[in-house]
Structure formats: C-alpha cells, structure tokens
Scaffold this motif. Structure first.
Motif, PDB file in Angstrom:
ATOM      1  N   GLY A 151       0.860  -1.253  -0.234  1.00  0.00           N
ATOM      2  CA  GLY A 151       0.107   0.051  -0.095  1.00  0.00           C
ATOM      3  C   GLY A 151       1.010   1.086  -0.007  1.00  0.00           C
ATOM      4  O   GLY A 151       2.132   1.326   0.384  1.00  0.00           O
ATOM      5  N   GLN A 152       0.228   2.127  -0.136  1.00  0.00           N
ATOM      6  CA  GLN A 152       0.888   3.492  -0.489  1.00  0.00           C
ATOM      7  C   GLN A 152       2.243   3.790  -1.163  1.00  0.00           C
ATOM      8  O   GLN A 152       3.048   4.273  -0.828  1.00  0.00           O
ATOM      9  N   GLY A 153       2.259   2.917  -2.325  1.00  0.00           N
ATOM     10  CA  GLY A 153       3.158   3.059  -3.210  1.00  0.00           C
ATOM     11  C   GLY A 153       4.201   2.147  -2.691  1.00  0.00           C
ATOM     12  O   GLY A 153       5.521   1.992  -3.491  1.00  0.00           O
ATOM     13  N   LEU A 154       4.156   1.449  -1.602  1.00  0.00           N
ATOM     14  CA  LEU A 154       5.402   0.485  -1.031  1.00  0.00           C
ATOM     15  C   LEU A 154       5.259  -1.242  -1.586  1.00  0.00           C
ATOM     16  O   LEU A 154       4.157  -1.585  -1.390  1.00  0.00           O
ATOM     17  N   VAL A 155       6.264  -1.524  -2.293  1.00  0.00           N
ATOM     18  CA  VAL A 155       6.106  -2.861  -2.768  1.00  0.00           C
ATOM     19  C   VAL A 155       7.138  -3.503  -2.350  1.00  0.00           C
ATOM     20  O   VAL A 155       8.403  -3.110  -2.391  1.00  0.00           O
TER      21      VAL A 155
END
Length: 104
Positions: free
Chosen positions: A94-98
């Motif tokens: 989420g929030q661009g974190l992978v």
C-alpha cells in the motif's frame, strides 16, 4: 501518526484474530459468538471499532509457499543445466510500497 509505532493492545490483537477466524469460518455471527463465548453486541462493537482504525482482519503471520529444492538438487534431478527453480514474491504493502523477494 507518521513515523510513530502504535502498539496494539492485547484485546485488540485478540479481537483482530477472532474476526479473522470468523471471516474464514463460514458461520453466522450468532453461532460463531456462541462458540467463542462472546456476546453478539461485543462482536459488533469490536468489528466497528477495528473497521474505524483500519482493516478489521490481522495480517497473516505466515504464508507457506512450499519447499523449493536447492539449485544443486534441481540440476541433479534435471539433466538440462539451463532449467532452474526460481521464486518471486511481490507484496503490495500500500501507499506505493512494494516488497519484492526473488530467489534464483
């Protein structure tokens, strides 16, 4: 709350686990609550409270992806050296974190 670590209370952890068990139980709320020895009013209250602060189900502690043979074992089982077992896991946090895990 950016940068802050929020410690969950024991009750919150207990109820997140209980709600996860309910989600996978396939039971009606009334019969689930009877089996868990909790009131339906308490169930609804905790479900509402946890939904307000975020996902009402806890993160999975462990995901079994099976056992992969070592590269040396794979090569001995298969005569073609070009064939190798690989594992790639990508988790969108989420929030661009992978999170990416790659094993070759």
């Amino acid at each position: 709350m950016n940068g802050m670590v929020v410690k969950q209370s024991d009750k919150e952890v207990e109820w997140r686990q209980r709600l996860a068990r309910f989600a996978s139980s396939g039971q009606q709320i009334k019969s689930f609550c009877q089996a868990e020895s909790v009131s339906t009013a308490t169930f609804y209250r905790w479900r509402r409270l946890l939904a307000e602060v975020g996902d009402a189900t806890p993160a999975v502690d462990f995901i079994d992806v099976g056992v992969m043979p070592l590269a040396s074992e794979t090569q001995s089982m298969m005569p073609c050296a070009a064939t190798s077992a690989a594992l790639e896991i990508r988790l969108d946090l989420g929030q661009g974190l992978v999170l990416s895990i790659l094993r070759r």
